[in-house]
Design a protein around this motif. Structure first.
Motif, PDB file in Angstrom:
ATOM      1  N   SER A 731       0.832  -1.204   0.000  1.00  0.00           N
ATOM      2  CA  SER A 731       0.000   0.000   0.000  1.00  0.00           C
ATOM      3  C   SER A 731       0.866   1.253   0.000  1.00  0.00           C
ATOM      4  O   SER A 731       2.074   1.200   0.215  1.00  0.00           O
ATOM      5  CB  SER A 731      -0.919  -0.006   1.224  1.00  0.00           C
ATOM      6  N   ILE A 732       0.210   2.386  -0.228  1.00  0.00           N
ATOM      7  CA  ILE A 732       0.896   3.676  -0.174  1.00  0.00           C
ATOM      8  C   ILE A 732       1.111   4.027   1.292  1.00  0.00           C
ATOM      9  O   ILE A 732       0.163   4.036   2.082  1.00  0.00           O
ATOM     10  CB  ILE A 732       0.062   4.767  -0.867  1.00  0.00           C
ATOM     11  N   PRO A 733       2.343   4.322   1.691  1.00  0.00           N
ATOM     12  CA  PRO A 733       2.596   4.624   3.122  1.00  0.00           C
ATOM     13  C   PRO A 733       1.785   5.817   3.612  1.00  0.00           C
ATOM     14  O   PRO A 733       1.661   6.833   2.915  1.00  0.00           O
ATOM     15  CB  PRO A 733       4.096   4.925   3.152  1.00  0.00           C
ATOM     16  N   GLN A 734       1.239   5.694   4.787  1.00  0.00           N
ATOM     17  CA  GLN A 734       0.490   6.792   5.399  1.00  0.00           C
ATOM     18  C   GLN A 734       1.371   8.025   5.600  1.00  0.00           C
ATOM     19  O   GLN A 734       0.894   9.158   5.537  1.00  0.00           O
ATOM     20  CB  GLN A 734      -0.073   6.337   6.761  1.00  0.00           C
ATOM     21  N   CYS A 735       2.663   7.810   5.793  1.00  0.00           N
ATOM     22  CA  CYS A 735       3.556   8.931   6.111  1.00  0.00           C
ATOM     23  C   CYS A 735       3.858   9.811   4.912  1.00  0.00           C
ATOM     24  O   CYS A 735       4.569  10.813   5.039  1.00  0.00           O
ATOM     25  CB  CYS A 735       4.863   8.413   6.718  1.00  0.00           C
ATOM     26  N   PHE A 736       3.353   9.464   3.710  1.00  0.00           N
ATOM     27  CA  PHE A 736       3.570  10.323   2.552  1.00  0.00           C
ATOM     28  C   PHE A 736       3.055  11.740   2.815  1.00  0.00           C
ATOM     29  O   PHE A 736       3.551  12.700   2.246  1.00  0.00           O
ATOM     30  CB  PHE A 736       2.880   9.734   1.318  1.00  0.00           C
ATOM     31  N   GLY A 737       2.058  11.839   3.665  1.00  0.00           N
ATOM     32  CA  GLY A 737       1.527  13.153   3.989  1.00  0.00           C
ATOM     33  C   GLY A 737       2.496  14.010   4.768  1.00  0.00           C
ATOM     34  O   GLY A 737       2.266  15.213   4.944  1.00  0.00           O
ATOM     35  N   ASP A 738       3.611  13.418   5.226  1.00  0.00           N
ATOM     36  CA  ASP A 738       4.598  14.159   6.012  1.00  0.00           C
ATOM     37  C   ASP A 738       5.754  14.673   5.163  1.00  0.00           C
ATOM     38  O   ASP A 738       6.698  15.262   5.703  1.00  0.00           O
ATOM     39  CB  ASP A 738       5.158  13.264   7.125  1.00  0.00           C
ATOM     40  N   LEU A 739       5.716  14.455   3.858  1.00  0.00           N
ATOM     41  CA  LEU A 739       6.777  14.958   2.984  1.00  0.00           C
ATOM     42  C   LEU A 739       6.753  16.486   3.007  1.00  0.00           C
ATOM     43  O   LEU A 739       5.851  17.124   2.467  1.00  0.00           O
ATOM     44  CB  LEU A 739       6.598  14.433   1.561  1.00  0.00           C
ATOM     45  N   ILE A 740       7.773  17.082   3.620  1.00  0.00           N
ATOM     46  CA  ILE A 740       7.738  18.509   3.941  1.00  0.00           C
ATOM     47  C   ILE A 740       7.642  19.376   2.692  1.00  0.00           C
ATOM     48  O   ILE A 740       6.847  20.323   2.624  1.00  0.00           O
ATOM     49  CB  ILE A 740       8.993  18.883   4.763  1.00  0.00           C
ATOM     50  N   SER A 810      -3.998  10.833   4.558  1.00  0.00           N
ATOM     51  CA  SER A 810      -2.910  11.779   4.838  1.00  0.00           C
ATOM     52  C   SER A 810      -2.369  12.435   3.576  1.00  0.00           C
ATOM     53  O   SER A 810      -1.765  13.508   3.639  1.00  0.00           O
ATOM     54  CB  SER A 810      -1.776  11.067   5.564  1.00  0.00           C
ATOM     55  N   MET A 811      -2.562  11.802   2.404  1.00  0.00           N
ATOM     56  CA  MET A 811      -2.030  12.382   1.171  1.00  0.00           C
ATOM     57  C   MET A 811      -2.677  13.717   0.845  1.00  0.00           C
ATOM     58  O   MET A 811      -2.104  14.531   0.109  1.00  0.00           O
ATOM     59  CB  MET A 811      -2.208  11.416  -0.005  1.00  0.00           C
ATOM     60  N   THR A 812      -3.849  13.953   1.385  1.00  0.00           N
ATOM     61  CA  THR A 812      -4.518  15.219   1.092  1.00  0.00           C
ATOM     62  C   THR A 812      -3.825  16.396   1.769  1.00  0.00           C
ATOM     63  O   THR A 812      -4.185  17.549   1.529  1.00  0.00           O
ATOM     64  CB  THR A 812      -5.987  15.167   1.534  1.00  0.00           C
ATOM     65  N   LYS A 813      -2.821  16.110   2.611  1.00  0.00           N
ATOM     66  CA  LYS A 813      -2.042  17.190   3.221  1.00  0.00           C
ATOM     67  C   LYS A 813      -0.969  17.719   2.274  1.00  0.00           C
ATOM     68  O   LYS A 813      -0.301  18.708   2.587  1.00  0.00           O
ATOM     69  CB  LYS A 813      -1.388  16.699   4.520  1.00  0.00           C
ATOM     70  N   LEU A 814      -0.807  17.082   1.102  1.00  0.00           N
ATOM     71  CA  LEU A 814       0.224  17.502   0.154  1.00  0.00           C
ATOM     72  C   LEU A 814      -0.290  18.693  -0.664  1.00  0.00           C
ATOM     73  O   LEU A 814      -0.535  18.605  -1.871  1.00  0.00           O
ATOM     74  CB  LEU A 814       0.612  16.337  -0.750  1.00  0.00           C
ATOM     75  N   VAL A 815      -0.441  19.818   0.002  1.00  0.00           N
ATOM     76  CA  VAL A 815      -1.085  20.991  -0.599  1.00  0.00           C
ATOM     77  C   VAL A 815      -0.207  21.652  -1.650  1.00  0.00           C
ATOM     78  O   VAL A 815      -0.669  22.502  -2.424  1.00  0.00           O
ATOM     79  CB  VAL A 815      -1.464  22.012   0.483  1.00  0.00           C
ATOM     80  N   ALA A 816       1.094  21.316  -1.717  1.00  0.00           N
ATOM     81  CA  ALA A 816       1.978  21.910  -2.723  1.00  0.00           C
ATOM     82  C   ALA A 816       2.086  21.053  -3.972  1.00  0.00           C
ATOM     83  O   ALA A 816       2.770  21.424  -4.933  1.00  0.00           O
ATOM     84  CB  ALA A 816       3.368  22.129  -2.132  1.00  0.00           C
ATOM     85  N   LEU A 817       1.384  19.905  -3.986  1.00  0.00           N
ATOM     86  CA  LEU A 817       1.502  18.960  -5.093  1.00  0.00           C
ATOM     87  C   LEU A 817       0.834  19.506  -6.353  1.00  0.00           C
ATOM     88  O   LEU A 817      -0.322  19.936  -6.315  1.00  0.00           O
ATOM     89  CB  LEU A 817       0.879  17.624  -4.693  1.00  0.00           C
ATOM     90  N   ILE A 818       1.567  19.440  -7.471  1.00  0.00           N
ATOM     91  CA  ILE A 818       1.031  19.888  -8.765  1.00  0.00           C
ATOM     92  C   ILE A 818       0.491  18.706  -9.566  1.00  0.00           C
ATOM     93  O   ILE A 818      -0.540  18.817 -10.229  1.00  0.00           O
ATOM     94  CB  ILE A 818       2.118  20.621  -9.569  1.00  0.00           C
ATOM     95  N   GLY A 819       1.177  17.569  -9.509  1.00  0.00           N
ATOM     96  CA  GLY A 819       0.756  16.408 -10.290  1.00  0.00           C
ATOM     97  C   GLY A 819       0.712  15.147  -9.453  1.00  0.00           C
ATOM     98  O   GLY A 819       1.644  14.873  -8.681  1.00  0.00           O
TER      99      GLY A 819
END
Length: 995
Positions: A731-740, A810-819
């Motif tokens: 699965s996709i790691p839950q901690c991906f949302g912590d990528l600063i 948690s991935m929805t915390k990646l507010v700077a993601l473009i793609g």
């Protein structure tokens, strides 16, 4: 007194005075032993390089040592001067403070580190202190305020030094020269008040110090009795509030530099009082208004001004004003000042003008062609058989005193006039990107014997020079990119043996390198022959060169040609570009190159093959290595681990296999691309721990397997992650949302560029020697190369793997993601409700998964979304209403049979799909007939023929099959009959028993 005694005393006094005046041969005393020992301790703290400035420091008499001055009577050391020597360094030992009789201490350009000893403040006889251009750190010792006799203080260009306050400075009442350039003064709030107390100060240099803006009203009793002759405050972001003080202290100023600040408005009228000005530099500010009005404020200096710098100011669009009042003007810089129109007559009344820079404006030329024998122009009677060219350029040729002319980036148009040859004093001529056309021949150049710098790049000019023509000049710099020099290699270059910069890229040359060309290479700092059609192999060896440790700027660009053969050993270079050629073979011979200083190597897009030699120990300075798109194979060599300076590594589109463990020591890596290879093994867990600086990681199209390690979440700077087209499971790691870097939209983004050489080129592409990394990213449904904006990209691509589970909330915390691309996996569950928090998304692909449920209403917040694909899932319900979602093609939602609402034709009613326009109407016969087409009847007939005759035809033809077929049915019939009879008998018996 007897005459003999008088003569004796007179002779002794004479000898003493001669010894004082004439120096060493009449010195009465040797150096003091304590001071000699102090000097030896001072020397021992140095780290010596190639040159040894202390080679003469031996023997008992230190006054004989080089760099030492002594008092001729007492033997005390009064002066210590150690000049620049390559490779030296070390620390400034406190033993220097034992030289209590020092009046001059000069240690500039010594690469000294550490803190300046505070005890220097005890050297109270010091008159001159110069510690500039070293690597000192920390706070400037306030004890320097004890040096009351000090007249010269120079601590400039110690970039890591700072000053907290200037209270100590005000005690240096005898100070005449002060230079603190590049020392951090941001914490000094009273700098202006302290400077104003230095009544003897005549020269002040505070370049790039971070000075605070000061309002004069906030400083009571400001003393303005100082009268500066030289004032340099450039590069400090000062606004116009500083100008009243500048005017007060600059009545006798001759050199005034306020460039690279935030000055606004016009030059103030009080500048008219600065009648001694010889050099005025106000470039790179925000001065506005009419240039002519600003010039009027300088009328007092009309006979003295020699150097005028007003470049890079947003003056109002205006033609060049009358400058004839500045009759002594030697240099004029007005680039980027919104000049328009033709050049005025007054410009040609400056008899002393030597340098003219009007580049990056909107100056135009008028094409003139006159076949008459005589022509009167602006009152000047000229006689020509034919006159042609740009009027502006023609008029410029009257300035026969010119040494340097730069009219680049102006829409001059037309050909260069033959009269340019009148400027026989020219050393530098730049007409880059001036929309010039026509032919350059010997007439233009044959009288320019002093020419050293020629830039005609980015014009439609064609060189027509005879093969036996010998130029009268020796160029150091030739930039002719995008002119026409071919198809043959220009033979006249054979004489240009002093060339250091040569750019003849994109000049239509379809020839091989002549043998004599490589004799020029030993001097070439920058060589660019890219984008031609050069053929043939390179020489097997190049002339040897001597490279200075601190002055290696050699950049060679041979890319985008048809060069072939194997790669030879190259001389010592800083960067080498050989991409997009036809080189073949292995890199074994290239491995013997002189590579001590090589930091940029691009061999991409060739036909290189075989395994990589394990020779990368020789290339330990590499910062960028690009071997992409070749036929290289084998495992990555262990010596890659020696590339500890490497920041960008491109190995993509080759045939490498095995694992990538050899990259573990490369902890400076910011970009790694090993995509499209045959690499295998589990995704490396060590990446998150051992590559802390990683920004771009592209591992796509390999054979990596296993789960995504959670250690990747430690990559604080990660902006681009591409793991697509592998065999990744889990699965996709839950901690991906912590990528600063992906969860903080305000985080500064790093620009992927490398400044390799100040001599890189004078063309637009390589201005200032900046070379950008590049990367191909799959974004918005297509592959696209990103170069200058690569550092702004923020993408995650996990597509075409075997990833299971749900999309982590948690991935929805990646507010700077473009793609974001998660397509082609086995993802299940619903799309997270707060998906719309990722408001920066421009590209989203969740297609070909097993997602179900509704599309979250928060999708309506994705205002920047320009590409979306949710096809082939199990989504249902109404598509949320928003301008963005309704603008996508229905194909973005295909394969989700229970979705409804625009842009689909299936509309919704109370959340239920309605197959037609109205849920109240029945399907009409007209709609039903749409399904019965000619193809329907053809399919029906084929089905009947195949189905019926496939069985019955076989039974007719095959006798054994027919017998078996009927026998089977006879047996079935008998079995049914017996079964029925048995059941009937059992039923009768049961009824009889019950009865």
């Amino acid at each position: 007194m007897p005459r003999s005694v008088f003569h004796f005393l007179f002779s002794m006094v004479t000898i003493l005075w001669i010894s004082l005046l004439c120096g060493e041969s009449f010195r009465m005393s040797k150096c003091v032993e304590i001071e000699r020992q102090a000097l030896l301790k001072f020397k021992d703290a140095y780290i010596l390089g190639l040159d040894n400035p202390f080679a003469s420091w031996n023997g008992e008499d230190c006054c004989q040592w080089e760099g030492i001055l002594c008092n001729n009577l007492t033997g005390h050391v009064t002066g210590l001067e150690i000049g620049y020597a390559p490779g030296i360094g070390g620390k400034l030992d406190s033993s220097i403070c034992e030289l209590q009789y020092l009046t001059s201490l000069s240690l500039d350009n010594n690469q000294l580190k550490g803190n300046i000893p505070e005890c220097i403040g005890s050297l109270d006889k010091l008159i001159e202190l110069d510690l500039s251009s070293n690597k000192f750190v920390g706070v400037v010792p306030p004890t320097l305020g004890n040096l009351s006799k000090l007249q010269t203080l120079n601590l400039a260009y110690n970039d890591n030094m700072s000053v907290n306050n200037f209270e100590w400075l005000s005690h240096l009442s005898n100070l005449r020269y002060l230079d603190l350039s590049s020392v951090n003064l941001t914490l000094v709030v009273d700098w202006l008040s302290s400077i104003s107390k230095l009544h003897s100060l005549s020269e002040l240099h505070l370049y790039n110090c971070g000075l605070q803006n000061v309002t004069l009203k906030s400083i009571p009793h400001l003393n303005s009795s100082i009268s500066l002759e030289v004032l340099e405050l450039r590069g400090n972001s000062l606004n116009s509030s500083i100008l009243p003080w500048v005017v007060k202290v600059s009545k006798f100023v001759q050199y005034l530099d306020l460039s690279d600040n935030e000055l606004q408005g016009s030059i103030p009228k009080p500048f008219r009082s600065m009648c001694q000005l010889k050099d005025l530099r106000l470039n790179s500010n925000k001065l506005s208004g009419q240039l002519s009005d600003n010039i009027q404020q300088l009328c007092c200096v009309n006979n003295s001004l020699e150097y005028l710098f007003l470049s890079d100011n947003p003056f109002t669009n205006e033609s060049l004003p009358n400058l004839s009042c500045f009759s002594s003007l030697v240099e004029l810089y007005l680039q980027h000042t919104n000049l328009v129109g033709m050049l005025p007559k007054s410009l040609f009344l400056l008899p002393s003008l030597q340098i003219l820079d009007l580049s990056h404006n909107h100056l135009s030329g008028v094409d003139i062609i006159d076949n008459a024998n005589t022509l009167t122009l602006q009152g000047l009677y000229l006689s020509f058989n034919q006159l042609s060219g740009s009027m502006s350029l023609f008029e410029i040729t009257k300035l026969t005193s010119l040494h340097t002319i730069d009219l680049s980036y102006n829409p001059l148009s037309g050909p260069i006039p033959h009269t340019i040859g009148r400027l026989y004093n020219l050393t530098s001529m730049s007409f880059s990107s001036a929309k010039l056309n026509g032919v350059i021949n010997e007439t233009h150049l044959s009288k320019l014997s002093q020419l050293n710098h020629l830039d005609l790049s980015q014009n439609s000019l064609s060189f027509n020079l005879s093969s036996d023509w010998v130029p009268p000049f020796k160029l150091g710099i030739l930039i002719a990119s995008s002119c026409l020099l071919g198809p043959k290699f220009p033979i006249w270059l054979q004489n240009q043996t002093e060339l250091t910069n040569l750019d003849i890229s994109n000049t239509g040359i379809s020839d091989s390198f002549p043998k004599w060309f490589w004799n020029l290479s030993s001097n070439l700092e920058y060589l660019n022959v890219s984008d031609n059609k050069l053929i043939g192999p390179l020489p097997k060896s190049f002339p040897s060169t001597i490279v200075d440790d601190y002055y290696n700027h050699r950049v060679w660009d041979l890319s985008f040609n048809n060069l072939n053969g194997s790669l030879p050993p190259f001389p010592e270079l800083l960067s080498l570009f050989l991409s997009n050629n036809m080189f073949t073979g292995s890199l074994s011979s290239f491995c013997t190159s002189s590579a001590q200083y090589l930091i940029y190597l691009d061999l991409s897009n060739n036909f290189l093959n075989g395994e990589l030699s394990d020779c990368w120990w020789n290339f330990q300075s590499l910062i960028v290595l690009n071997l992409a798109r070749n036929n290289l194979s084998g495992k990555l060599p262990d010596s890659f681990g020696a590339l500890q300076q490497i920041e960008s590594l491109y190995l993509n589109n080759n045939n490498f296999f095995g694992e990538i463990t050899s990259l573990i020591p490369c902890q400076s890596l910011k970009l790694i691309d090993v995509g499209d290879n045959n690499l295998q093994g589990t995704l490396p867990m060590w990446i998150g721990h051992d590559l802390p600086m990683l920004i771009v990681m592209r591992l796509r199209a390999n054979k990596f397997q296993g789960n995504i390690p959670t250690s990747m979440c430690n990559l604080s700077f990660l902006q681009v992650l591409d793991l697509s087209m592998n065999n990744i499971t889990g699965s996709i790691p839950q901690c991906f949302g912590d990528l600063i870097a992906l969860s903080n939209s305000m985080l500064p983004r790093e620009s992927f560029h490398h400044i390799l050489s100040s001599f890189a080129s004078y063309t637009e592409e390589y201005a200032s020697g900046t070379f950008y990394d590049k990367e191909i990213l799959a974004l918005k449904g297509s592959n696209r190369e990103y170069k200058t904006n690569l550092g702004l990209m923020t993408t995650i691509d996990l597509s075409c793997n075997h990833i299971t589970g749900e999309i982590p909330q948690s991935m929805t915390k990646l507010v700077a993601l473009i793609g974001l691309n998660l397509s082609g996996n086995n993802l299940t569950g619903s799309i997270p409700n707060n998906f719309g928090h990722m408001k920066s998304l421009e590209s989203l692909d969740l297609s070909r998964n097993h997602l179900f449920g509704r599309i979250p209403t928060s999708f309506s917040n994705l205002n920047f979304l320009s590409y979306m694909n949710l096809s082939f899932n199990n989504l249902e319900g109404e598509i949320p209403q928003s301008t963005q979602l309704q603008s996508f093609d229905p194909s973005s939602f295909v394969g989700n049979d229970r979705l409804c609402g625009p842009p689909l034709i299936n509309l919704c009613h109370d959340g239920v799909i309605s197959p037609t326009r109205s849920h109240e109407k029945h399907v009409t016969s007209e709609d039903e007939d749409k399904f019965i087409t000619f193809g329907f009847y053809v399919s029906l007939g084929l089905g009947f023929i195949i189905g019926f005759w496939g069985v019955c035809g076989t039974l007719v033809i095959k006798t054994s099959w027919r017998h078996a077929y009927f026998k089977f049915f006879n047996n079935i019939s008998d079995w049914i009959e017996v079964t029925v009879v048995v059941c009937v008998i059992k039923l009768k018996r049961r009824f009889q028993v019950e009865g």
